[in-house]
Write an enzyme that holds these catalytic residues in place. Sequence first.
Site, PDB file in Angstrom:
ATOM      1  N   SER A 162       0.113  32.155 -51.393  1.00 30.59           N
ATOM      2  CA  SER A 162       0.484  31.178 -51.013  1.00 30.59           C
ATOM      3  C   SER A 162       2.005  30.745 -52.314  1.00 30.59           C
ATOM      4  CB  SER A 162      -0.923  30.267 -51.336  1.00 30.59           C
ATOM      5  OG  SER A 162      -0.609  28.762 -51.299  1.00 30.59           O
ATOM      6  N   ASP A 330      -4.063  29.468 -40.920  1.00 28.70           N
ATOM      7  CA  ASP A 330      -3.829  28.817 -41.910  1.00 28.70           C
ATOM      8  C   ASP A 330      -2.974  27.687 -41.474  1.00 28.70           C
ATOM      9  OD1 ASP A 330      -2.573  28.817 -43.827  1.00 28.70           O
ATOM     10  OD2 ASP A 330      -2.194  30.319 -44.157  1.00 28.70           O
ATOM     11  N   HIS A 359      -5.894  30.500 -45.017  1.00 29.72           N
ATOM     12  CA  HIS A 359      -5.522  30.359 -46.051  1.00 29.72           C
ATOM     13  C   HIS A 359      -6.262  30.808 -46.829  1.00 29.72           C
ATOM     14  CE1 HIS A 359      -1.365  28.920 -48.264  1.00 29.72           C
ATOM     15  NE2 HIS A 359      -2.561  28.953 -49.053  1.00 29.72           N
TER      16      HIS A 359
END
Length: 389
Positions: A162, A330, A359
Amino acid sequence: MGRASVLLALLHLLLLLGTVRCSDGVCAQLIRPLGYPCSEHTVETKDGFLLSVQHIPHGRVALGEKTGPPVFLQHGLFQGGDTWFVNSVEESLGSILADNGFDVWVGNVRGTRWSYGHVTLSENDKAFWDWSWQELAQYDLLAMITYVYSATNSKVFYVGHSQGTIMALAAFTMPNVVRMIEAAALLCPISYLDHISSSFVLRAVGMHLDQMLLTVGIDQLNFRSDIGVQILDSVCDGQVDCNDLLSAITGKNCCFNVSRLDYYLEYEPHPSSTKNLNHLFQMIRTGTFAKYDYGLLQNLITYGRFYPPAFDLADIPASLPIWMGYGGSDALADVTDVQRTIEELRSEPELLYIDKYGHIDFIMSVNAKDDVYGELIRFFRSQGWPSSY
Ligand SMILES: *[C@@H]1O[C@H](CO)[C@@H](O)[C@H](O)[C@H]1NC(C)=O
């Protein structure tokens, strides 16, 4: 009680109990108790932040004198280096890499509870929080990777999740960083954010949460504070279904261990800066992967132009091997945005797409070791992994 209320209730409880133990480092609290050798290192950035980096030189069983190739793990937003070790040793990427013969180094960016130091500033100073992911890329990542590269005398395998991929994709456009990288594995890769579908984040963008907080002088974003919990409540307030807060923020995670939530919350979430949130929201509003936007006049002073310069993914050398894992569920690293990132890169990354993954699944799924990490390690082994290991 839905899961969100459970999460909020737990956050409230943590405030009361004050269970955060930050005097010991990640090694003492988390990694050594799991049976791994671990040492704490302090890395100073150009702008004076003191970052903690953990070093796990081998797995639970030492393989003699030989040290494996260095791999550096970079966590995401509101997370810390602990994130790579909070599942069981059979499930967590940090321990799996160590047990597979890698020399593991764990990064912790400024503002996380593990990296709360600065040579002159304290967390109560406004200037302590005056940064976004741009500084995390240009200063924190540069300093930590340089440290590992010098300590090991070797190019470094990079794993980011991320925000750890935003930092990487920005920093890899810089020749002085990318020269130290052997290959990169990006989990939930992000450079563009304009297709984000997270109901919570879209609501926060819509109510201009970032600008509101900056206006009233809340520079630190800490969801373990009273203010932090109030902020969450105000975003949810009748507008977002926060019955499952984590899903509202990240998208539905298929394989997250809900009964481990209170354990995760001993470590996370970590603080970040409001300016960082503001920069991320700028990306959502404008669809750019660019430096921080100060407004026309200040941009002119800072960058010599009205608009902030973009990071050009085509500046990342085609010779850098890249692997990406991304998920159809996600809500932050949206598939459309990931496609655009892939198109703009000069190299052709190897891809692992998992339809049901959200995610958080990429770091915390109880099945990630089979679904993701085996592939990730195979990719690293196919790149510059000396045959003697
Ligand atoms: C989920 O977490 C609980 C509590 O920590 C643990 O006992 C259980 O083994 C975990 N399940 C899996 C599949 O890892």
